[in-house]
Design a protein around this motif. Structure first.
Motif, PDB file in Angstrom:
ATOM      1  N   PHE A   1       0.891  -1.268   0.091  1.00 42.68           N
ATOM      2  CA  PHE A   1      -0.286   0.120  -0.043  1.00 42.68           C
ATOM      3  C   PHE A   1       0.990   1.247   0.115  1.00 42.68           C
ATOM      4  O   PHE A   1       0.565   2.059  -0.642  1.00 42.68           O
ATOM      5  CB  PHE A   1      -1.004  -0.198   1.274  1.00 42.68           C
ATOM      6  CG  PHE A   1      -1.598   1.409   1.480  1.00 42.68           C
ATOM      7  CD1 PHE A   1      -2.732   1.770   0.770  1.00 42.68           C
ATOM      8  CD2 PHE A   1      -1.218   2.217   2.464  1.00 42.68           C
ATOM      9  CE1 PHE A   1      -3.438   2.843   0.901  1.00 42.68           C
ATOM     10  CE2 PHE A   1      -2.003   3.396   2.634  1.00 42.68           C
ATOM     11  CZ  PHE A   1      -2.854   3.753   1.910  1.00 42.68           C
ATOM     12  N   PHE A   2       1.874   1.313   0.976  1.00 44.28           N
ATOM     13  CA  PHE A   2       2.591   2.381   0.981  1.00 44.28           C
ATOM     14  C   PHE A   2       3.590   2.733  -0.264  1.00 44.28           C
ATOM     15  O   PHE A   2       4.052   4.009  -0.519  1.00 44.28           O
ATOM     16  CB  PHE A   2       3.573   2.770   2.217  1.00 44.28           C
ATOM     17  CG  PHE A   2       2.535   2.851   3.323  1.00 44.28           C
ATOM     18  CD1 PHE A   2       2.081   4.335   3.494  1.00 44.28           C
ATOM     19  CD2 PHE A   2       2.330   2.025   4.367  1.00 44.28           C
ATOM     20  CE1 PHE A   2       1.386   4.473   4.578  1.00 44.28           C
ATOM     21  CE2 PHE A   2       1.544   2.387   5.671  1.00 44.28           C
ATOM     22  CZ  PHE A   2       1.054   3.788   5.716  1.00 44.28           C
ATOM     23  N   ASN A   3       3.996   1.508  -0.733  1.00 42.65           N
ATOM     24  CA  ASN A   3       4.646   1.607  -1.984  1.00 42.65           C
ATOM     25  C   ASN A   3       3.955   2.496  -3.429  1.00 42.65           C
ATOM     26  O   ASN A   3       4.535   3.133  -3.876  1.00 42.65           O
ATOM     27  CB  ASN A   3       5.313   0.434  -2.414  1.00 42.65           C
ATOM     28  CG  ASN A   3       6.644   0.137  -1.755  1.00 42.65           C
ATOM     29  OD1 ASN A   3       7.143   0.826  -0.776  1.00 42.65           O
ATOM     30  ND2 ASN A   3       6.688  -1.317  -1.284  1.00 42.65           N
ATOM     31  N   GLU A   4       2.625   1.656  -3.171  1.00 42.62           N
ATOM     32  CA  GLU A   4       1.768   2.379  -4.431  1.00 42.62           C
ATOM     33  C   GLU A   4       1.606   3.799  -4.081  1.00 42.62           C
ATOM     34  O   GLU A   4       1.613   4.591  -4.967  1.00 42.62           O
ATOM     35  CB  GLU A   4       0.263   1.463  -4.323  1.00 42.62           C
ATOM     36  CG  GLU A   4       0.406   0.197  -4.947  1.00 42.62           C
ATOM     37  CD  GLU A   4      -0.644  -0.770  -4.711  1.00 42.62           C
ATOM     38  OE1 GLU A   4      -1.727   0.141  -4.420  1.00 42.62           O
ATOM     39  OE2 GLU A   4      -0.636  -1.752  -5.157  1.00 42.62           O
TER      40      GLU A   4
ATOM     41  N   GLN B   1       3.498   5.978  -2.661  1.00 43.86           N
ATOM     42  CA  GLN B   1       4.822   6.632  -2.752  1.00 43.86           C
ATOM     43  C   GLN B   1       4.745   6.811  -4.301  1.00 43.86           C
ATOM     44  O   GLN B   1       5.279   7.855  -4.774  1.00 43.86           O
ATOM     45  CB  GLN B   1       5.933   5.873  -2.433  1.00 43.86           C
ATOM     46  CG  GLN B   1       7.086   6.661  -2.516  1.00 43.86           C
ATOM     47  CD  GLN B   1       8.280   5.732  -1.888  1.00 43.86           C
ATOM     48  OE1 GLN B   1       8.165   4.480  -1.577  1.00 43.86           O
ATOM     49  NE2 GLN B   1       9.382   6.406  -1.843  1.00 43.86           N
ATOM     50  N   ASP B   2       4.374   5.740  -5.145  1.00 45.34           N
ATOM     51  CA  ASP B   2       4.475   5.795  -6.603  1.00 45.34           C
ATOM     52  C   ASP B   2       3.531   6.830  -7.127  1.00 45.34           C
ATOM     53  O   ASP B   2       3.821   7.588  -8.010  1.00 45.34           O
ATOM     54  CB  ASP B   2       4.265   4.417  -7.203  1.00 45.34           C
ATOM     55  CG  ASP B   2       5.570   3.429  -7.030  1.00 45.34           C
ATOM     56  OD1 ASP B   2       6.548   4.006  -6.669  1.00 45.34           O
ATOM     57  OD2 ASP B   2       5.262   2.323  -7.116  1.00 45.34           O
ATOM     58  N   THR B   3       2.239   6.863  -6.559  1.00 44.29           N
ATOM     59  CA  THR B   3       1.146   7.874  -6.924  1.00 44.29           C
ATOM     60  C   THR B   3       1.766   9.268  -6.542  1.00 44.29           C
ATOM     61  O   THR B   3       1.729   9.974  -7.541  1.00 44.29           O
ATOM     62  CB  THR B   3      -0.227   7.548  -6.165  1.00 44.29           C
ATOM     63  OG1 THR B   3      -0.423   5.995  -6.423  1.00 44.29           O
ATOM     64  CG2 THR B   3      -1.125   8.204  -6.736  1.00 44.29           C
ATOM     65  N   ILE B   4       2.322   9.539  -5.546  1.00 44.57           N
ATOM     66  CA  ILE B   4       2.721  10.869  -5.341  1.00 44.57           C
ATOM     67  C   ILE B   4       3.976  11.201  -6.101  1.00 44.57           C
ATOM     68  O   ILE B   4       3.810  12.409  -6.631  1.00 44.57           O
ATOM     69  CB  ILE B   4       3.215  10.982  -3.628  1.00 44.57           C
ATOM     70  CG1 ILE B   4       1.859  10.864  -2.826  1.00 44.57           C
ATOM     71  CG2 ILE B   4       4.098  12.055  -3.498  1.00 44.57           C
ATOM     72  CD1 ILE B   4       2.363  10.700  -1.384  1.00 44.57           C
ATOM     73  N   ARG B   5       4.802  10.064  -6.400  1.00 45.18           N
ATOM     74  CA  ARG B   5       6.132  10.473  -7.407  1.00 45.18           C
ATOM     75  C   ARG B   5       5.563  10.893  -8.618  1.00 45.18           C
ATOM     76  O   ARG B   5       5.770  11.844  -9.270  1.00 45.18           O
ATOM     77  CB  ARG B   5       6.877   9.370  -7.244  1.00 45.18           C
ATOM     78  CG  ARG B   5       8.091   9.738  -7.315  1.00 45.18           C
ATOM     79  CD  ARG B   5       9.256   8.654  -7.302  1.00 45.18           C
ATOM     80  NE  ARG B   5       9.988   8.326  -5.888  1.00 45.18           N
ATOM     81  CZ  ARG B   5      10.021   7.353  -5.341  1.00 45.18           C
ATOM     82  NH1 ARG B   5       9.715   6.397  -5.789  1.00 45.18           N
ATOM     83  NH2 ARG B   5      10.779   7.473  -4.270  1.00 45.18           N
ATOM     84  N   ARG B   6       4.339  10.246  -9.400  1.00 46.62           N
ATOM     85  CA  ARG B   6       3.762  10.203 -10.388  1.00 46.62           C
ATOM     86  C   ARG B   6       3.219  11.747 -10.435  1.00 46.62           C
ATOM     87  O   ARG B   6       3.534  12.498 -11.529  1.00 46.62           O
ATOM     88  CB  ARG B   6       3.125   9.223 -10.771  1.00 46.62           C
ATOM     89  CG  ARG B   6       2.290   9.325 -12.208  1.00 46.62           C
ATOM     90  CD  ARG B   6       1.433   8.156 -12.543  1.00 46.62           C
ATOM     91  NE  ARG B   6       0.416   8.012 -11.491  1.00 46.62           N
ATOM     92  CZ  ARG B   6      -0.760   8.467 -11.236  1.00 46.62           C
ATOM     93  NH1 ARG B   6      -0.967   9.520 -11.682  1.00 46.62           N
ATOM     94  NH2 ARG B   6      -1.485   7.888 -10.242  1.00 46.62           N
TER      95      ARG B   6
END
Length: 131
Positions: free
Chosen positions: A104-107, A109-114
């Motif tokens: 969940f937190f990796n997803e 983090q990826d969403t925020i980065r994107r």
């Protein structure tokens, strides 16, 4: 002393439990490992390289526990078992849920980065248009 409502609930659940335990026992019986492997797994659980080191760590821990109990520094009562059960439940919750939480937190983090990268690209385009 538990109330009569509590006792009734306990009695009602006790009626349904034997069937569930029978199913669990049947499933455990097929998954049972040989005694040699079970003994080796139990021995390897303790710290140390050799059997002597493993035995000495067990003897040291049990002697410290006996000393603490004899000096009444550490007395095991009902609250100890409640705390033990609570931490056991937390441990099982941690073991079972840690992968899902990581995912969940990796997803996230990826969403925020994107989103930040998209905003950066849009900002670059706007600055280039104004120049």
């Amino acid at each position: 002393m538990p109330s009569s409502r509590c006792m009734h609930a306990l009695a009602r659940t006790a009626i349904h439990r034997p069937a569930a335990f029978a199913v669990q026992r049947a499933s455990y019986a097929t998954e049972r490992q040989p005694p040699e492997q079970a003994a080796a797994a139990l021995i390897n659980m303790f710290p140390g390289q050799t059997l002597t080191q493993k035995a000495s760590s067990v003897v040291l821990a049990s002697s410290v526990a006996a000393w603490l109990i004899s000096k009444e520094i550490y007395v095991i009562d009902g609250e100890f078992f409640e705390v033990l059960a609570l931490f056991g439940a937390y441990y099982l919750w941690y073991i079972g849920g840690k992968d899902g939480v990581k995912e969940f937190f990796n997803e996230r983090q990826d969403t925020i980065r994107r989103v930040l990268n998209e905003a950066r690209e849009q900002h670059k385009e706007v600055v280039k248009e104004r120049m």
